[in-house]
Design a protein around this motif. Structure first.
Motif, PDB file in Angstrom:
ATOM      1  N   ASP A   5       0.859  -1.177   0.000  1.00  9.23           N
ATOM      2  CA  ASP A   5       0.000   0.000   0.000  1.00  9.23           C
ATOM      3  C   ASP A   5       0.898   1.231   0.000  1.00  9.23           C
ATOM      4  OD1 ASP A   5      -2.526  -1.220   0.092  1.00  9.23           O
ATOM      5  OD2 ASP A   5      -2.410  -1.452   2.259  1.00  9.23           O
ATOM      6  N   TYR A   6       0.527   2.230  -0.787  1.00  9.95           N
ATOM      7  CA  TYR A   6       1.278   3.482  -0.858  1.00  9.95           C
ATOM      8  C   TYR A   6       0.403   4.593  -0.311  1.00  9.95           C
ATOM      9  CZ  TYR A   6       4.606   0.895  -3.572  1.00  9.95           C
ATOM     10  OH  TYR A   6       5.532  -0.042  -3.966  1.00  9.95           O
ATOM     11  N   LEU A   7       0.997   5.421   0.561  1.00  8.32           N
ATOM     12  CA  LEU A   7       0.251   6.448   1.267  1.00  8.32           C
ATOM     13  C   LEU A   7       0.928   7.805   1.118  1.00  8.32           C
ATOM     14  CD1 LEU A   7      -0.129   4.522   4.659  1.00  8.32           C
ATOM     15  CD2 LEU A   7      -1.702   4.470   2.722  1.00  8.32           C
ATOM     16  N   CYS A   8       0.109   8.837   1.168  1.00  5.47           N
ATOM     17  CA  CYS A   8       0.623  10.202   1.238  1.00  5.47           C
ATOM     18  C   CYS A   8       1.231  10.395   2.629  1.00  5.47           C
ATOM     19  CB  CYS A   8      -0.515  11.195   1.013  1.00  5.47           C
ATOM     20  SG  CYS A   8      -0.064  12.916   1.351  1.00  5.47           S
ATOM     21  N   PRO A   9       2.444  10.951   2.736  1.00  3.58           N
ATOM     22  CA  PRO A   9       3.033  11.169   4.060  1.00  3.58           C
ATOM     23  C   PRO A   9       2.295  12.227   4.882  1.00  3.58           C
ATOM     24  CG  PRO A   9       4.477  12.023   2.335  1.00  3.58           C
ATOM     25  CD  PRO A   9       3.338  11.341   1.651  1.00  3.58           C
ATOM     26  N   GLU A  10       1.496  13.067   4.235  1.00  2.00           N
ATOM     27  CA  GLU A  10       0.764  14.123   4.933  1.00  2.00           C
ATOM     28  C   GLU A  10      -0.600  13.638   5.428  1.00  2.00           C
ATOM     29  OE1 GLU A  10       0.023  17.994   6.405  1.00  2.00           O
ATOM     30  OE2 GLU A  10       1.873  17.136   5.665  1.00  2.00           O
ATOM     31  N   CYS A  11      -1.467  13.210   4.511  1.00  2.00           N
ATOM     32  CA  CYS A  11      -2.852  12.872   4.876  1.00  2.00           C
ATOM     33  C   CYS A  11      -3.066  11.376   5.104  1.00  2.00           C
ATOM     34  CB  CYS A  11      -3.819  13.388   3.813  1.00  2.00           C
ATOM     35  SG  CYS A  11      -3.818  12.471   2.242  1.00  2.00           S
ATOM     36  N   LYS A  12      -2.046  10.575   4.792  1.00  2.00           N
ATOM     37  CA  LYS A  12      -2.107   9.105   4.914  1.00  2.00           C
ATOM     38  C   LYS A  12      -3.172   8.486   3.996  1.00  2.00           C
ATOM     39  CE  LYS A  12       1.074   9.034   8.070  1.00  2.00           C
ATOM     40  NZ  LYS A  12       2.432   9.131   7.591  1.00  2.00           N
ATOM     41  N   GLY A  13      -3.624   9.250   2.989  1.00  2.00           N
ATOM     42  CA  GLY A  13      -4.567   8.723   2.007  1.00  2.00           C
ATOM     43  C   GLY A  13      -3.900   7.692   1.110  1.00  2.00           C
ATOM     44  N   HIS A  14      -4.677   6.724   0.655  1.00  2.00           N
ATOM     45  CA  HIS A  14      -4.159   5.661  -0.213  1.00  2.00           C
ATOM     46  C   HIS A  14      -3.956   6.194  -1.634  1.00  2.00           C
ATOM     47  CE1 HIS A  14      -4.469   2.222   2.536  1.00  2.00           C
ATOM     48  NE2 HIS A  14      -5.412   2.966   3.100  1.00  2.00           N
ATOM     49  N   LEU A  15      -2.753   6.009  -2.157  1.00  2.00           N
ATOM     50  CA  LEU A  15      -2.408   6.498  -3.489  1.00  2.00           C
ATOM     51  C   LEU A  15      -2.561   5.429  -4.567  1.00  2.00           C
ATOM     52  CD1 LEU A  15       0.811   8.503  -2.547  1.00  2.00           C
ATOM     53  CD2 LEU A  15      -1.515   9.387  -2.874  1.00  2.00           C
ATOM     54  N   ASN A  16      -2.703   4.161  -4.160  1.00  2.00           N
ATOM     55  CA  ASN A  16      -2.821   3.134  -5.198  1.00  2.00           C
ATOM     56  C   ASN A  16      -4.275   2.730  -5.418  1.00  2.00           C
ATOM     57  OD1 ASN A  16      -1.934   2.181  -2.601  1.00  2.00           O
ATOM     58  ND2 ASN A  16      -1.550   0.152  -3.425  1.00  2.00           N
ATOM     59  N   ALA A  17      -4.563   2.519  -6.719  1.00  2.00           N
ATOM     60  CA  ALA A  17      -5.893   2.077  -7.146  1.00  2.00           C
ATOM     61  C   ALA A  17      -5.754   1.464  -8.532  1.00  2.00           C
ATOM     62  CB  ALA A  17      -6.876   3.248  -7.189  1.00  2.00           C
ATOM     63  N   GLY A  18      -6.501   0.403  -8.774  1.00  2.00           N
ATOM     64  CA  GLY A  18      -6.524  -0.197 -10.100  1.00  2.00           C
ATOM     65  C   GLY A  18      -5.185  -0.718 -10.574  1.00  2.00           C
ATOM     66  N   GLY A  19      -4.314  -1.110  -9.645  1.00  2.00           N
ATOM     67  CA  GLY A  19      -3.017  -1.653 -10.023  1.00  2.00           C
ATOM     68  C   GLY A  19      -1.944  -0.615 -10.283  1.00  2.00           C
ATOM     69  N   PHE A  20      -2.186   0.641  -9.921  1.00  2.00           N
ATOM     70  CA  PHE A  20      -1.208   1.710 -10.131  1.00  2.00           C
ATOM     71  C   PHE A  20      -1.107   2.578  -8.880  1.00  2.00           C
ATOM     72  CE2 PHE A  20      -2.870   0.734 -14.326  1.00  2.00           C
ATOM     73  CZ  PHE A  20      -1.697   0.563 -15.050  1.00  2.00           C
ATOM     74  N   VAL A  21      -0.012   3.351  -8.799  1.00  2.42           N
ATOM     75  CA  VAL A  21       0.134   4.399  -7.795  1.00  2.42           C
ATOM     76  C   VAL A  21      -0.118   5.699  -8.544  1.00  2.42           C
ATOM     77  CG1 VAL A  21       1.612   5.417  -6.037  1.00  2.42           C
ATOM     78  CG2 VAL A  21       1.878   3.002  -6.618  1.00  2.42           C
ATOM     79  N   ILE A  22      -1.078   6.492  -8.068  1.00  2.00           N
ATOM     80  CA  ILE A  22      -1.591   7.635  -8.826  1.00  2.00           C
ATOM     81  C   ILE A  22      -1.149   8.952  -8.188  1.00  2.00           C
ATOM     82  CG2 ILE A  22      -3.689   8.768  -9.643  1.00  2.00           C
ATOM     83  CD1 ILE A  22      -5.009   5.936  -9.462  1.00  2.00           C
ATOM     84  N   PHE A  23      -0.670   9.855  -9.044  1.00  2.00           N
ATOM     85  CA  PHE A  23      -0.233  11.175  -8.597  1.00  2.00           C
ATOM     86  C   PHE A  23      -0.838  12.251  -9.476  1.00  2.00           C
ATOM     87  CE2 PHE A  23       3.166   8.216  -7.600  1.00  2.00           C
ATOM     88  CZ  PHE A  23       3.408   8.495  -6.266  1.00  2.00           C
TER      89      PHE A  23
END
Length: 132
Positions: A5-23
């Motif tokens: 799982d990949y998270l934002c260091p600020e809000c701890k929101g999940h950055l991965n969805a659908g098999g990708f890490v999204i920015f």
């Protein structure tokens, strides 16, 4: 098997969805777009809209798509910093280059560092060279 799982260091929101890490990102021409990266550490596949382009060597600004925090690493602004939680719930800092075409990733936990990519430098050099 649980994936990382990949998270934002600020809000701890999940950055991965659908098999990708999204920015959310911005290129040097102030164009904005989403970039989707592989969740596999050391993989450098990138997906983005055909109309959103950048050149090798160009600095890309990365933001959390949830809270809009600028994700530049504090120690070296050449890199993006996010949090990874692995299948054993171990937490890591992940640094990767925000320079288009540059392949370097650093996985940090406590005193342990794993380095990935053809363009990666030693971690001591990474912290010394904080100008770009």
């Amino acid at each position: 098997m649980k994936r990382n799982d990949y998270l934002c260091p600020e809000c701890k929101g999940h950055l991965n969805a659908g098999g990708f890490v999204i920015f959310s990102t911005k290129n040097k021409r102030n164009q904005r777009g989403l970039i989707l990266l592989s969740p596999k550490v050391g993989s450098y596949s990138v997906k983005h809209h055909d109309g959103y382009n950048f050149e090798d060597g160009e600095f890309i600004d990365f933001f959390c798509p949830i809270c809009s925090k600028d994700l530049r690493a504090k120690e070296n602004e050449r890199n993006v910093e996010i949090v990874m939680v692995d299948e054993n719930d171990a937490e890591y800092r992940v640094l990767f280059s925000r320079v288009a075409g540059e392949r370097s990733t650093y996985l940090l936990s406590n005193d342990d560092v794993e380095v990935f990519g053809d363009d990666a430098v030693e971690l001591d050099d990474l912290y010394e060279d904080s100008e770009y």
